[in-house]
Motif scaffolding. Sequence first.
Motif, PDB file in Angstrom:
ATOM      1  N   GLU A 134      53.779  54.107  53.562  1.00  0.00           N
ATOM      2  CA  GLU A 134      54.146  52.883  52.974  1.00  0.00           C
ATOM      3  C   GLU A 134      52.741  52.099  52.609  1.00  0.00           C
ATOM      4  O   GLU A 134      51.773  51.945  53.225  1.00  0.00           O
TER       5      GLU A 134
ATOM      6  N   GLU B 215      59.175  50.698  47.032  1.00  0.00           N
ATOM      7  CA  GLU B 215      60.012  50.052  48.354  1.00  0.00           C
ATOM      8  C   GLU B 215      60.581  48.704  47.972  1.00  0.00           C
ATOM      9  O   GLU B 215      60.416  48.233  46.963  1.00  0.00           O
TER      10      GLU B 215
ATOM     11  N   GLN C 196      55.150  47.059  46.786  1.00  0.00           N
ATOM     12  CA  GLN C 196      55.103  48.036  48.066  1.00  0.00           C
ATOM     13  C   GLN C 196      55.874  49.450  47.667  1.00  0.00           C
ATOM     14  O   GLN C 196      57.021  49.377  46.854  1.00  0.00           O
ATOM     15  N   TYR C 197      55.116  50.609  47.857  1.00  0.00           N
ATOM     16  CA  TYR C 197      55.343  51.710  47.458  1.00  0.00           C
ATOM     17  C   TYR C 197      55.419  52.694  48.577  1.00  0.00           C
ATOM     18  O   TYR C 197      54.964  52.362  49.535  1.00  0.00           O
ATOM     19  N   GLU C 198      56.008  54.062  48.324  1.00  0.00           N
ATOM     20  CA  GLU C 198      56.168  54.968  49.467  1.00  0.00           C
ATOM     21  C   GLU C 198      55.956  56.124  48.996  1.00  0.00           C
ATOM     22  O   GLU C 198      56.539  56.648  47.831  1.00  0.00           O
TER      23      GLU C 198
ATOM     24  N   GLU D 270      53.992  51.690  58.053  1.00  0.00           N
ATOM     25  CA  GLU D 270      55.372  51.263  58.556  1.00  0.00           C
ATOM     26  C   GLU D 270      55.305  49.819  58.285  1.00  0.00           C
ATOM     27  O   GLU D 270      55.830  49.076  59.400  1.00  0.00           O
TER      28      GLU D 270
END
Length: 289
Positions: free
Chosen positions: A190, A236, A241-243, A277
């Motif tokens: 993340e 995310e 926020q990305y994952e 995380e």
Amino acid sequence: RLTLPDIADAAGLSLAQLDALYPSKQTILEGHRRSADRAAMAGDDAAPDPALSPPTLRDPNAMIRTPLIFAGICDIAGKVRGKSFPADQLERRLVRGIGWTPANVQITCFDAIAETPFGAFGDLLLIPDAEAAATVDFDDGEPPFRLMLGDIVTLEGEAWHCCTRGILRAALDRLERVAGLRLRAAFEHEFQIKHPPGPINEAYGHGSVEARRALGETLVAALSQAGIEPDSFMKEYGRDQYEIVIGPEIGVRVADAAVTLRELKEEPGETAAVVAERILGARRRQERR
């Protein structure tokens, strides 16, 4: 009307390469005009159309180069540290490695050296592992990404007690010996893309993935080139926020793949801070309820 893409195309360069060679748009245009004027004064009937005549450019990729491979290890500060060596020395380095010093393990994530029992003494070897090699060509005119993770050993070839890969390998060996189990696992990474800010109110949303599609597709392609199985790319819950998720691996390869992905993540040119995380305040509030 003359445009920068016209000049770049005529010079056989990308806009990024053109920008890297000249400090400003005005400098590029003035260089173009000077080139056209020199051709006209020389009476060169075969001179190209002044509207497309590029300035005299030096392609940085035309300079002489020896490909380098970075041999490194993810240390206790979470940083990948090591040295690079000429690629044509690979076979020798797989056996003899590169020189390393014990005090390097005490370098913090802020590049300070913590109190250490080693001082400036001692010699070790960092041996690159052919099974932990990744080469990725982003096709952006820059040299390929070349990384080989490895192990720190003594001059006698014994595992060094502060080698993080060695510590992990020993723990996995004990797990299999005592419990008859082998670790099969995968990581999801993340991260936040801070600049420019993305769409709001788009948790797990399609629009937010479209906004970063170029980054996602580049990362997935890079993972495949590096021999890592990509699983998914998503927006995310948190703002910006990305994952990205990778497929499962066995044993030490689990950690190697995670470290390689993290290092690849910094390559495509996006300003993204990778976090491990990251638990958002909103989630904490939900859990307290």
